[in-house]
Scaffold this active site. Structure first.
Site, PDB file in Angstrom:
ATOM      1  CG  ASP A 243       1.426   2.798 -67.738  1.00 22.05           C
ATOM      2  OD1 ASP A 243       2.165   2.169 -66.962  1.00 22.05           O
ATOM      3  OD2 ASP A 243       1.647   3.969 -68.079  1.00 22.05           O
ATOM      4  CG  HIS A 316       4.433   3.926 -64.691  1.00 23.99           C
ATOM      5  ND1 HIS A 316       3.807   4.146 -65.892  1.00 23.99           N
ATOM      6  CD2 HIS A 316       5.424   4.851 -64.614  1.00 23.99           C
ATOM      7  CE1 HIS A 316       4.380   5.158 -66.519  1.00 23.99           C
ATOM      8  NE2 HIS A 316       5.377   5.607 -65.769  1.00 23.99           N
ATOM      9  CB  SER A 507       5.551   8.535 -67.080  1.00 22.65           C
ATOM     10  OG  SER A 507       5.991   7.483 -67.874  1.00 22.65           O
TER      11      SER A 507
END
Length: 780
Positions: A243, A316, A507
Site C-alpha cells: 500500500d 491509507h 480497500s
C-alpha cells in the site's frame, strides 16, 4: 391390542412434560377427547435486510407515554471522532506513466525457468537472469533511445525510460520485433481503493478498546466476536500490506508490525501545489529504500491537478493494516480482525495514493519472499514470505508483468487478496480481476452491495467496506459511522499525530478478508493457498441468489464459519406451545429431522405454537440472533382453539422475528413472550409497542441491542425504552446502558407481578431512522 389403543399410546409417548399428562390414570375415553396440534417447521434465511422504514406506520398523537427529560449526550469514544471530509473517490488520474515501457523476456532468451517457478526465488538464479536481461537491452541503451531504470528477474521484466515520450509507440514496436521479447507494454498506474470520512449473534468475546462499539457493525457482520472465542490470531502468521506505507509510531498497531518492510515508490515527476511550488512524489526524496514509513499523505484536487495540503486523515495503508491487525484489548483506540499478527508493510503508492504497476509488482514479489528490484541494479528479498498479501489498490488496465507477479506470489505460497474496485460498475480492476487473486467486493452496514463497489463475474467474495450512502440520517456524526473505523495519521498536526478515521471502499473490505485468512492460518498453519482460499469462499454467508453471483461472489466472508468449517453452530429445532390466555409455556419438544412436531393429549383451550433453534445444545430459544417464529406470525400468532378430540395442523416457517406494523398503540402492540426477541426499525419520530405477558411474579429484564452492531452507530438505533403496566401506568425507563462506554442500548430490570405489561421503544431525540432488537427475559 386395538388400533385405537395403539394410537393413544403413540400420542402419550409424544407428550414430553407433565402438563401434557393424560397417559396415567385417565381412562381411554378421556384420552380420545384430548386434542392434537401438529405440523412441520421450515426455515427462512437468517440473513435478512430490514424492512423499509418509509413503509411503516406513523406515530399517532396522544399515546400515554411518560415524557422523560432526555438531555443532550456527551458520549465516550465517539465524541472525539472526525466529521465528514473530502468528496468521493480519487478522481481520474492518468492511466500510464508518460515515458516508461515494461519489457517482458522469453525465459529461453535469458536462460531462465518459466515465470512462477520457485527456482526464480534463488538469489543466484535471480542475479544471473538479471544480468542476462541487461545484456539483451544493452544495444538499445547504447543507441540513446532508452535507459534501463529497473530489472525484475522474478517476472523477467525490465522497465525502460524512453528519451522522447513522443516516440514511445515507435520504440515499443521496435522492441516487440526482438525475438527475445515476449511482450512490451506501458507502465500502468494503480490507485488506492478507498476514501476517508470523518442480523447477527451477540458478541461473546470483545476487548476493552474504547472504539469497539463503533467497529461492532463490520466485525459483527463477519462474525469476528465468535471467531475470537477460538483464536485472536498468532504472531507466527505474517501478512503483507502492499500500500502507501505505514506509521511505526502509531501506538495501536506498532506491536504487530515487522521491521523487514520495504519502500518501492520510484522517484517521479513532482506534483504541483495549488498554493504554489511543487512536492516530491515520494515524500522522502530517495526512491527505493528499506524504510516503508509513509512520510506524508496529501489531499489532491483532481479537478485542478494540484495538492491542496497534508491530510489530517492520511496513510491509507495504515487504515488497511489496522483493520487486519490493530492490537486488541490494549485499551487504546480500536482493534483489528487479528489482535495479534505480524504485518509486513510494503510501500508502493506515493504521497497521493498513486503507484506504477512496476512498483506494485515489486512490492508483491517482495511481500511473497521473492527477489524484487532493489533500485540499485540488484535484488532484495526478505528471509520469509508472507502467507497472505493484501492489495487494497488497483488500476483499470491489465498488465502481464502485474499478473506474473501475482502468479509468482501465489506459487510461492501467498494468498493474494485484492480490492475489486470502486467504479460502481462491472469495470475490471487489476490485479483483482486476475483469476489467481481473491477479488473482494464491498457491502455496507445493510449487507447489500455498497453503492460504489465494482461487481461482476471476477468477484470472488464480499466483505464490509462501509457505505455512507446507506445513512438513514443527515447527522454527520452518525453518517460517519456507516464507514469502517481504523487507524490513520494526522499529517496536518505538527508534529504528526496518531488518529482514527472512517473510510469506505473495497480497500476497506479487502483487509477484512485478509484478516479472516490470518485467523484461519493461526489455527491451521499447514493450509496451502488453494485450501485457504476454499475455507474463505466455501464458508461465506450467501446473501444473493443461491450460489456464487456477480455482486457478492461466494457471499460475505465469515470468520467463525471459516474457522469451524461449518455454516452455523450446531443447533436443534424445538417447537414450543404456549397457553394463549395466560402466556404460560405448556410444553417444549425437539422437532424431528424434517421439522415435524406433534403436541398430543391437549386439554381444551387456546394455544400459540412457536418454534426456534438453540445453539451448541444450550436449549435456549428466542434469544436475539436466532431463528424464532410462530404459526401465524411471531407478533400476532394464530390462536388454535382446541376442542375435544380435535386434530389441528399448524405448519409454519421461522426466520428472524420481525416486528409488525402498525404497532404504536396499545391495541396494535406486538406480542413478545418472555424468552423471545423481536427485530424492528424506527422511522424518525416513530415508536413501537410490545405486549409482554408475565406469568409468575419475579424479576424481569427488557433490553435492546443492535441487529449486528452497537446501538447508536451506523444502522443501529440509539434507543430509549419505557415500561408500563396493563393500565398504562408508567413503571420505569432507560436511555443508555452505559453512556461513558458508548453502550447506547437500553435496559430496564424490574420486579413485576403476574399480568400484562407494555414496552415502548423509540429513538433518542426522535431517532435516526435506525434498527434495533428487543428481548425479554426472566431475571437480571
Amino acid at each position: 391390542m386395538s388400533p385405537v389403543t395403539t394410537l393413544m399410546r403413540t400420542l402419550c409417548a409424544a407428550a414430553l412434560v407433565a402438563e401434557l399428562s393424560g397417559c396415567g390414570d385417565e381412562s381411554l375415553t378421556s384420552l380420545v377427547r384430548k386434542g392434537t396440534i401438529s405440523g412441520t417447521v421450515t426455515f427462512a434465511k437468517l440473513f435478512a435486510a430490514p424492512p423499509s422504514p418509509a413503509g411503516q406506520h406513523a406515530a399517532p398523537a396522544g399515546f400515554p407515554r411518560a415524557a422523560r427529560p432526555l438531555a443532550a449526550k456527551t458520549r465516550g469514544a465517539r465524541a472525539v471522532l472526525p466529521a465528514l471530509v473530502r468528496p468521493f473517490g480519487r478522481g481520474s488520474g492518468p492511466a500510464f506513466t508518460p515515458n516508461e515501457l515494461l519489457v517482458r523476456f522469453r525465459p529461453s532468451a535469458v536462460g531462465a525457468p518459466p515465470v512462477g517457478s520457485l527456482a526464480l526465488a534463488s538469489r543466484a538464479v535471480a542475479a544471473a537472469v538479471g544480468s542476462a536481461m541487461r545484456s539483451r537491452l544493452a544495444g538499445y541503451v547504447a543507441q540513446g533511445q532508452v535507459a534501463t531504470t529497473g530489472v525484475s528477474p522474478a517476472v523477467l521484466t525490465a522497465r525502460l525510460r524512453v528519451a522522447d515520450a513522443g516516440r514511445i509507440e515507435d520504440i515499443a514496436a521496435l522492441l516487440r520485433a526482438d525475438p527475445a521479447v515476449a511482450s512490451v507494454g506501458r507502465n500502468g498506474i494503480a490507485w488506492a481503493s478507498g476514501r476517508p470520512l470523518a442480523p447477527a449473534p451477540a458478541a461473546t468475546t470483545a476487548g476493552n478498546d474504547p472504539f469497539s462499539p463503533i467497529q461492532a457493525w463490520h466485525y459483527g457482520m463477519i462474525d469476528a466476536p465468535r471467531a475470537w472465542d477460538l483464536t485472536k490470531g498468532s504472531a507466527n502468521d505474517t501478512v503483507a500490506v502492499v500500500d502507501d506505507g505505514i506509521r511505526f509510531d502509531h501506538p495501536d498497531i506498532a506491536a504487530n508490525l515487522t521491521s523487514d518492510g520495504y519502500d518501492f515508490v520510484s522517484l517521479g515527476s513532482p506534483y504541483p501545489v495549488c498554493a504554489g511550488g511543487t512536492a516530491d512524489n515520494t515524500g522522502d526524496g530517495d526512491g527505493y529504500d528499506p524504510d516503508p514509513t509513509d512520510p506524508v499523505s496529501y489531499e489532491y484536487d483532481f479537478t485542478n491537478g494540484c495538492i491542496t495540503g497534508p491530510s489530517a486523515l492520511g496513510n491509507h495503508g495504515l487504515h488497511v493494516a489496522g483493520t487486519i491487525g490493530a492490537v486488541g484489548n490494549n485499551g487504546v483506540g480500536g482493534t483489528g480482525v487479528n489482535w495479534t499478527v505480524h504485518i509486513r508493510p510494503v510501500r508502493v503508492l506515493d504521497v497521493i495514493g498513486s503507484g506504477t504497476y512496476y512498483d506494485v509488482a515489486q512490492g508483491i514479489l517482495y511481500a511473497a519472499g521473492l527477489p524484487a528490484d532493489n533500485g540499485a541494479g540488484g535484488t532484495v528479498q526478505p528471509t520469509t514470505g508472507a502467507r497472505v498479501i493484501n492489495l487494497s489498490l488497483g488500476g483499470p488496465q491489465p498488465d502481464a508483468t502485474l499478473q506474473d507477479a501475482v502468479i509468482a506470489a501465489t506459487n510461492a505460497g501467498a494468498l493474494v487478496v485484492a480490492a475489486a474496485g470502486n467504479s460502481g460498475t462491472t469495470a475490471l480492476n487489476y490485479p483483482a480481476a486476475y483469476p489467481q487473486a481473491l477479488s473482494v467486493s464491498a457491502v455496507g452496514p445493510n449487507g447489500r452491495l455498497a453503492s460504489y463497489s465494482s461487481y461482476g463475474p471476477t468477484v470472488d467474495i464480499a466483505a464490509p467496506g462501509g457505505d455512507f450512502a446507506d445513512a438513514t440520517t443527515t447527522d454527520p456524526r452518525v453518517v460517519a459511522t456507516f464507514g469502517v473505523l481504523s487507524t490513520v495519521w494526522n499529517f496536518q498536526a505538527i508534529p504528526g499525530q496518531p488518529a482514527y478515521a472512517f473510510y469506505e471502499g473495497t480497500s476497506m473490505a479487502t483487509p477484512h478478508v485478509t484478516g479472516v485468512a490470518a485467523l484461519v492460518l493461526a489455527l491451521n498453519p499447514a493450509l496451502n493457498v488453494a485450501a485457504l482460499r476454499a475455507r474463505l469462499t466455501g464458508f461465506a454467508v450467501d446473501v444473493g441468489s443461491d450460489g456464487p453471483d456477480q455482486l457478492y461472489g461466494a457471499g460475505i466472508v465469515n470468520a467463525r464459519n471459516s474457522l469451524t468449517q461449518s455454516l452455523a453452530p450446531p443447533h436443534q429445532l424445538y417447537a414450543r406451545l404456549y397457553d394463549a390466555t395466560s402466556g404460560a409455556v405448556v410444553a417444549t419438544q425437539a422437532a424431528g429431522s424434517d421439522g415435524s412436531y406433534a403436541f398430543a393429549g391437549l386439554s381444551e383451550g387456546s394455544y400459540d405454537v412457536f418454534a426456534g433453534e438453540d445453539e451448541n445444545g444450550d436449549h435456549v430459544l428466542g434469544s436475539p440472533g436466532r431463528r424464532w417464529g410462530a404459526f401465524g406470525s411471531v407478533t400476532a400468532p394464530t390462536v388454535i382453539t382446541v376442542a375435544k378430540g380435535g386434530a389441528y395442523a399448524a405448519p409454519f416457517t421461522i426466520g428472524l422475528p420481525l416486528e409488525r406494523e402498525p404497532n404504536d398503540a396499545i391495541g396494535d402492540a406486538d406480542l413478545l413472550y418472555v424468552g423471545g426477541s423481536l427485530y424492528g426499525t424506527l422511522p424518525r419520530g416513530d415508536f413501537d409497542v410490545t405486549r409482554i405477558p408475565i406469568v409468575t411474579d419475579g424479576q424481569y429484564t427488557f433490553e435492546t441491542s443492535g441487529w449486528e452492531g452497537a446501538c447508536g452507530f451506523a444502522l443501529e438505533e440509539d434507543t430509549v425504552i419505557e415500561l408500563y403496566d396493563a393500565a398504562v401506568n408508567f413503571i420505569d425507563y432507560n436511555d443508555d446502558i452505559n453512556l461513558g462506554a458508548d453502550n447506547l442500548c437500553s435496559r430496564v430490570t424490574a420486579s413485576l407481578s403476574a399480568g400484562t405489561y407494555y414496552l415502548v421503544v423509540y429513538g433518542f431525540n426522535g431517532g435516526s431512522g435506525g434498527q434495533y432488537r428487543v428481548s425479554a427475559r426472566a431475571g437480571p
